[in-house]
Design a protein around this motif. Structure first.
Motif, PDB file in Angstrom:
ATOM      1  N   ALA A  71      -7.182 -15.336  13.346  1.00 52.71           N
ATOM      2  CA  ALA A  71      -7.068 -13.871  13.325  1.00 52.71           C
ATOM      3  C   ALA A  71      -6.302 -13.410  12.095  1.00 52.71           C
ATOM      4  CB  ALA A  71      -6.378 -13.386  14.599  1.00 52.71           C
ATOM      5  N   LEU A  72      -5.296 -14.179  11.685  1.00 48.59           N
ATOM      6  CA  LEU A  72      -4.503 -13.807  10.517  1.00 48.59           C
ATOM      7  C   LEU A  72      -5.353 -13.846   9.257  1.00 48.59           C
ATOM      8  CD1 LEU A  72      -1.789 -13.043   9.266  1.00 48.59           C
ATOM      9  CD2 LEU A  72      -1.229 -15.490   9.155  1.00 48.59           C
ATOM     10  N   TRP A  73      -6.208 -14.863   9.097  1.00 49.04           N
ATOM     11  CA  TRP A  73      -7.092 -14.929   7.935  1.00 49.04           C
ATOM     12  C   TRP A  73      -8.016 -13.718   7.884  1.00 49.04           C
ATOM     13  CZ3 TRP A  73      -7.483 -17.754   3.595  1.00 49.04           C
ATOM     14  CH2 TRP A  73      -6.730 -18.936   3.517  1.00 49.04           C
ATOM     15  N   ASN A  77      -8.068 -10.719   4.982  1.00 51.57           N
ATOM     16  CA  ASN A  77      -9.285 -10.299   4.290  1.00 51.57           C
ATOM     17  C   ASN A  77      -9.483  -8.794   4.383  1.00 51.57           C
ATOM     18  OD1 ASN A  77      -9.899 -12.890   3.501  1.00 51.57           O
ATOM     19  ND2 ASN A  77     -11.314 -13.288   5.176  1.00 51.57           N
ATOM     20  N   ARG A  78      -9.230  -8.247   5.582  1.00 54.55           N
ATOM     21  CA  ARG A  78      -9.401  -6.797   5.737  1.00 54.55           C
ATOM     22  C   ARG A  78      -8.349  -6.025   4.945  1.00 54.55           C
ATOM     23  NH1 ARG A  78     -10.032  -8.285  11.137  1.00 54.55           N
ATOM     24  NH2 ARG A  78      -7.954  -7.494  11.633  1.00 54.55           N
ATOM     25  N   GLN A  79      -7.103  -6.460   5.008  1.00 48.89           N
ATOM     26  CA  GLN A  79      -6.032  -5.762   4.308  1.00 48.89           C
ATOM     27  C   GLN A  79      -6.233  -5.779   2.800  1.00 48.89           C
ATOM     28  OE1 GLN A  79      -3.427  -4.009   5.848  1.00 48.89           O
ATOM     29  NE2 GLN A  79      -4.763  -4.386   7.589  1.00 48.89           N
ATOM     30  N   ALA A  80      -6.747  -6.891   2.294  1.00 45.64           N
ATOM     31  CA  ALA A  80      -6.933  -7.031   0.856  1.00 45.64           C
ATOM     32  C   ALA A  80      -8.317  -6.571   0.406  1.00 45.64           C
ATOM     33  CB  ALA A  80      -6.722  -8.489   0.452  1.00 45.64           C
ATOM     34  N   ALA A  99     -12.404  -9.403  -5.052  1.00 42.50           N
ATOM     35  CA  ALA A  99     -11.626 -10.320  -4.214  1.00 42.50           C
ATOM     36  C   ALA A  99     -10.287 -10.651  -4.854  1.00 42.50           C
ATOM     37  CB  ALA A  99     -12.431 -11.594  -3.967  1.00 42.50           C
ATOM     38  N   TYR A 100     -10.284 -10.921  -6.144  1.00 43.19           N
ATOM     39  CA  TYR A 100      -9.045 -11.331  -6.809  1.00 43.19           C
ATOM     40  C   TYR A 100      -8.040 -10.190  -6.884  1.00 43.19           C
ATOM     41  CZ  TYR A 100     -11.449 -15.609  -8.322  1.00 43.19           C
ATOM     42  OH  TYR A 100     -12.113 -16.796  -8.361  1.00 43.19           O
ATOM     43  N   ALA A 101      -8.530  -8.967  -7.045  1.00 40.84           N
ATOM     44  CA  ALA A 101      -7.627  -7.816  -7.006  1.00 40.84           C
ATOM     45  C   ALA A 101      -7.000  -7.703  -5.614  1.00 40.84           C
ATOM     46  CB  ALA A 101      -8.383  -6.533  -7.357  1.00 40.84           C
ATOM     47  N   GLY A 102      -7.779  -8.033  -4.578  1.00 45.72           N
ATOM     48  CA  GLY A 102      -7.232  -8.056  -3.221  1.00 45.72           C
ATOM     49  C   GLY A 102      -6.181  -9.130  -3.050  1.00 45.72           C
ATOM     50  N   GLY A 108       2.059 -12.740  -1.937  1.00 46.77           N
ATOM     51  CA  GLY A 108       2.974 -13.639  -1.246  1.00 46.77           C
ATOM     52  C   GLY A 108       2.302 -14.368  -0.101  1.00 46.77           C
ATOM     53  N   LEU A 109       1.529 -13.648   0.663  1.00 45.79           N
ATOM     54  CA  LEU A 109       0.840 -14.247   1.798  1.00 45.79           C
ATOM     55  C   LEU A 109      -0.239 -15.214   1.327  1.00 45.79           C
ATOM     56  CD1 LEU A 109       0.354 -14.465   4.790  1.00 45.79           C
ATOM     57  CD2 LEU A 109      -0.941 -12.329   4.709  1.00 45.79           C
ATOM     58  N   MET A 110      -0.989 -14.840   0.290  1.00 42.03           N
ATOM     59  CA  MET A 110      -2.040 -15.723  -0.213  1.00 42.03           C
ATOM     60  C   MET A 110      -1.455 -17.030  -0.723  1.00 42.03           C
ATOM     61  SD  MET A 110      -4.959 -14.436   0.365  1.00 42.03           S
ATOM     62  CE  MET A 110      -5.767 -15.785  -0.508  1.00 42.03           C
TER      63      MET A 110
END
Length: 210
Positions: A71-73, A77-80, A99-102, A108-110
């Motif tokens: 669920a976190l992944w 994806n949605r947040q970014a 994707a990379y801008a996201g 930090g999380l990525m």
């Protein structure tokens, strides 16, 4: 007249919204915990403590840690605004900068997800789907390449459209997400052009022999 089934659950839109709000709050807190302490620091006890709820509340939304990580992944994806797997040639050549801008927005999380064994396990879990999707995108080229050439093309493009490539270009070349995505697109185009020229050269050679 039959009586209503007492076991049937009453559907309350308000209750469903409150449940979803709690789930989203827990995922946001989980993201902060991972960004600060890495995936190894994420536990149901830590999640409940940081979110100000009891552990059983967290378990009601996520049955185990694997369910929480999955669920976190999806939440990341949605947040970014990460678009996911490319399913057409056009998407393959347009999605990396997005994707990379996201990734930049969730840096930090990525980084925590990329550097942890649990993050690697999750990426491997979706790897078959990712590779199958990429093979579909390149289905016009792969039948005309040798097995080794096709493997090299697929592996190189998968690397170029990945969070690993984003982090490498950011750390070693100082590129932001958009610039790193543009660099990936440039390299993917070069690979596709080379493959197309190889196939065309072989076709012309075969025609000359015939």
């Amino acid at each position: 007249m039959s009586l209503p089934d007492a076991s049937a659950r009453y559907h309350s839109p308000l209750r469903e919204k409150q449940k979803d709000d709690t789930r989203q709050t827990l995922l946001a807190v989980a993201g902060r915990v991972v960004a600060d302490a890495g995936l190894e620091g994420l536990s149901f006890a830590a999640l409940a403590r940081e979110a100000g709820v009891q552990e059983r509340t967290a378990y009601r939304h996520f049955s185990n840690k694997d369910a929480l990580l999955s669920a976190l992944w999806e939440w990341v994806n949605r947040q970014a605004d990460i678009p996911g797997f490319a399913r057409t040639r056009e998407e393959l050549l347009s999605m990396p900068p997005v994707a990379y801008a996201g990734f930049d927005r969730q840096e930090g999380l990525m980084r925590a997800l990329l550097s942890s064994p649990q993050g690697r396990e999750f990426r491997l879990r979706v790897n078959d789907e990712r590779q199958a999707t990429l093979k579909g995108v390149l289905s016009d080229l792969l039948p005309h390449l040798s097995a080794e050439e096709g493997r090299n093309l697929l592996a190189s493009i998968q690397l170029l459209y990945s969070a690993t490539a984003w982090m490498t270009m950011k750390d070693y070349w100082g590129l932001d997400g958009k610039a790193a995505g543009d660099a990936s697109v440039w390299a993917i185009k070069a690979l596709l052009d080379t493959a197309a020229r190889t196939i065309e050269g072989r076709r012309q050679t075969q025609e000359t022999r015939d």
